[in-house]
Write a protein that holds these residues in place. Structure first.
Motif, PDB file in Angstrom:
ATOM      1  N   LEU A 102       0.710  -1.324  -0.014  1.00 11.01           N
ATOM      2  CA  LEU A 102       0.189   0.228  -0.063  1.00 11.01           C
ATOM      3  C   LEU A 102       0.896   1.136   0.100  1.00 11.01           C
ATOM      4  O   LEU A 102       1.998   1.268   0.785  1.00 11.01           O
ATOM      5  N   VAL A 129      -2.306   5.964   1.080  1.00 14.97           N
ATOM      6  CA  VAL A 129      -3.546   5.159   1.174  1.00 14.97           C
ATOM      7  C   VAL A 129      -3.752   4.223   2.439  1.00 14.97           C
ATOM      8  O   VAL A 129      -4.833   4.012   2.882  1.00 14.97           O
ATOM      9  N   LEU A 139      -6.949   4.184   4.792  1.00 13.82           N
ATOM     10  CA  LEU A 139      -7.741   2.835   4.968  1.00 13.82           C
ATOM     11  C   LEU A 139      -7.762   2.536   6.508  1.00 13.82           C
ATOM     12  O   LEU A 139      -8.714   2.219   7.044  1.00 13.82           O
ATOM     13  N   SER A 140      -6.410   2.691   7.152  1.00 15.31           N
ATOM     14  CA  SER A 140      -6.606   2.301   8.601  1.00 15.31           C
ATOM     15  C   SER A 140      -7.423   3.337   9.531  1.00 15.31           C
ATOM     16  O   SER A 140      -8.105   2.846  10.435  1.00 15.31           O
ATOM     17  N   VAL A 156     -10.200   4.729   8.566  1.00 16.47           N
ATOM     18  CA  VAL A 156     -11.662   4.448   8.260  1.00 16.47           C
ATOM     19  C   VAL A 156     -11.953   3.136   8.982  1.00 16.47           C
ATOM     20  O   VAL A 156     -12.963   3.036   9.740  1.00 16.47           O
ATOM     21  N   LEU A 157     -10.997   2.206   9.008  1.00 21.44           N
ATOM     22  CA  LEU A 157     -11.332   0.956   9.689  1.00 21.44           C
ATOM     23  C   LEU A 157     -11.240   0.969  11.204  1.00 21.44           C
ATOM     24  O   LEU A 157     -11.998   0.252  12.008  1.00 21.44           O
ATOM     25  N   ILE A 188      -3.236  -6.355   2.128  1.00 17.80           N
ATOM     26  CA  ILE A 188      -4.189  -5.365   2.282  1.00 17.80           C
ATOM     27  C   ILE A 188      -5.271  -5.876   3.053  1.00 17.80           C
ATOM     28  O   ILE A 188      -5.766  -5.151   4.051  1.00 17.80           O
ATOM     29  N   SER A 207      -5.822  -4.706   7.138  1.00 13.16           N
ATOM     30  CA  SER A 207      -7.183  -4.063   7.312  1.00 13.16           C
ATOM     31  C   SER A 207      -7.785  -4.371   8.511  1.00 13.16           C
ATOM     32  O   SER A 207      -8.546  -3.884   9.295  1.00 13.16           O
ATOM     33  N   SER A 230      -6.234  -3.042  11.612  1.00 14.49           N
ATOM     34  CA  SER A 230      -6.745  -1.816  11.870  1.00 14.49           C
ATOM     35  C   SER A 230      -8.145  -1.832  12.616  1.00 14.49           C
ATOM     36  O   SER A 230      -8.652  -0.986  13.494  1.00 14.49           O
ATOM     37  N   TYR A 271      -4.870   9.159  10.727  1.00 17.70           N
ATOM     38  CA  TYR A 271      -4.833   9.576   9.345  1.00 17.70           C
ATOM     39  C   TYR A 271      -3.646  10.375   9.250  1.00 17.70           C
ATOM     40  O   TYR A 271      -2.889  10.605   8.300  1.00 17.70           O
TER      41      TYR A 271
END
Length: 462
Positions: free
Chosen positions: A40, A44, A48-49, A51-52, A186, A190, A193, A241
């Motif tokens: 990744l 990105v 992604l982390s 959001v999860l 990926i 995820s 996270s 983030y």
């Protein structure tokens, strides 16, 4: 607005600030290996982390229900006295998180929080205010034993997984194996996270719930308010983030050189252990679990482990509880001596000032998406282009590599100058691309090419 309500609001803001530092401090637990292997891109990965983590914070409140229970006797006080203890503990945890982030050390945010609370409790209530050991409760059972066992179990599981992966794929095309495991990373990253949000965001929820009970807004039997869950979820997601690139670099590049199969094994073992602990309501250290998993992948593959880096991490782990506790105790003492709202405001101002100092200090040696995959101290040979299924990637351009290249250039210049002084007449004749006698730069309007064995000084691009 009453003084008690204002103190409560300051405590809630401080708790969310701790949650924010927890987010960027622990992003590495989930995404360091995926960023290191190129599965990744850095931005990105942290998006992604984030959001999860946000989603994971809503999945369970089992961990939130156990925070501080069975560790300190906070039921011995109530009202504003309890709020000040909680506030001082949070400040101690935040300061330790920021210090270890500045040093690039992946220490436990959970232990920083508990250490701050323990220190503030000892300062306020004495040693009897802490439950050291009592059956299934106590610092020994709930903090020390998991801290010792989590990295060992994670290292063992990931080592076995890594060994099995390489045994199974040893006859396969290395490029296809690498590409396939990058896709797998990926999914596994995820899952880590998601597990991190389920485990760590709830610790702050528990602290805010405790503050609301102390203020009298809630009772111990009330359910966790939705706004508390949402606020903690957003805070940890925002911190995630932000990145925490210094710690991502340490875990991704400092401990072990990781390939995609190792990354998948590390992330899978971390996710399994963290989710299991969250199911049983155990406030496990995700940092120590992830670090143990990464260490295990190096042992399982037989790769080189930088034990000096591991030693610094272990020292940070040992110091987290006592030093966060000292910070919590000092903050409580300052707030108590000054007294009332003024004491709380002074401690809050100290927190802001020290946070600003550490942030400004970090700007002297910034780590971000452009150099997160560069580990200081590598030799130029270690920084050659790395082949991957996506093609050759230029090596990291570290200061040491630049120094070595500059030294080679200076040596070449001295050598050629000596040859010219001796009457050698090979100035530009026979040199590809019109390179001049100094061996460094072509004349205007011509292009140069690198001779055999010459190293390129092109800038790296991550």
């Amino acid at each position: 607005m009453t003084v008690e309500l204002l103190v409560l609001l300051i405590v809630i803001v401080t708790a969310l600030a701790f949650d924010f530092t927890n987010g960027f401090h622990d992003t590495a637990n989930a995404m360091a290996t995926s960023i290191a292997t190129g599965a990744l891109r850095p931005r990105v990965a942290v998006a992604l982390s984030a959001v999860l983590n946000l989603i994971g914070a809503f999945l369970s409140v089992a961990v939130a229900a156990t925070v501080a229970k069975g560790i300190v006797r906070l039921d011995a006080v109530d009202g504003q006295d309890l709020l000040i203890i909680v506030f001082a503990g949070l400040v101690g945890g935040i300061l330790w998180n920021l210090l270890t982030w500045l040093l690039g050390l992946p220490s436990s945010s959970s232990h920083a929080l508990f250490g701050g609370l323990i220190g503030a409790t000892i300062a306020a209530l004495g040693w009897s205010g802490v439950i050291w050991a009592s059956g299934s409760d106590g610092v020994l059972t709930k903090i020390v034993l998991p801290a010792v066992l989590a990295p060992i179990v994670a290292a063992l599981v990931s080592a076995i997984g890594t060994w099995g992966v390489y045994r199974i794929t040893k006859k396969s095309d290395p490029n296809k194996v690498d590409e396939g495991f990058r896709w797998g990373q990926i999914g596994s990253a995820s899952l880590v996270s998601l597990a991190h949000g389920t485990n760590d965001a709830q610790k702050t929820m528990g602290v805010i719930f405790l503050a609301l009970v102390a203020h009298g807004t809630l009772t111990k039997n009330d359910e966790m308010p939705l706004w508390v869950m949402a606020a903690c979820a957003v805070a940890i997601a925002a911190g995630t983030y932000l990145g925490g690139w210094r710690i991502i670099r340490t875990l991704g590049k400092g401990l072990v050189e990781i390939d995609s199969p190792q990354g998948l094994a590390a992330e899978s073992s971390s996710a399994a252990i963290i989710l299991t602990s969250a199911h049983f309501g155990l406030p496990l250290s995700t940092t120590q679990t992830a670090t143990g998993s990464i260490l295990g992948t190096g042992l399982g593959k037989g790769a080189e482990v930088r034990w000096s880096v591991m030693g610094r991490m272990a020292v940070a782990w040992l110091l987290t509880l006592p030093l966060a506790g000292v910070a919590g105790a000092i903050c409580w003492a300052i707030a108590h001596i000054i007294g009332g709202l003024a004491g709380v405001l002074v401690v809050f101002a100290i927190l802001i000032a020290l946070s600003a100092v550490m942030y400004l200090r970090s700007r002297r040696d910034p780590v971000d998406t452009s150099n997160v995959n560069e580990w200081p101290g590598r030799t130029p040979d270690a920084d050659e282009s790395i082949e991957s299924p996506g093609g050759a990637q230029p090596a990291d351009d570290t200061p040491d590599a630049d120094s070595a290249i500059a030294k080679d250039a200076a040596t070449a210049k001295d050598t050629s100058s000596s040859a010219a002084a001796a009457g050698a007449s090979s100035s530009a004749e026979g040199r590809p691309g019109g390179v001049t006698a100094d061996g460094l730069s072509p004349p205007p309007g011509t292009s140069s090419s690198e001779g055999p064995g010459t190293k390129s000084n092109r800038s790296a691009q991550v």
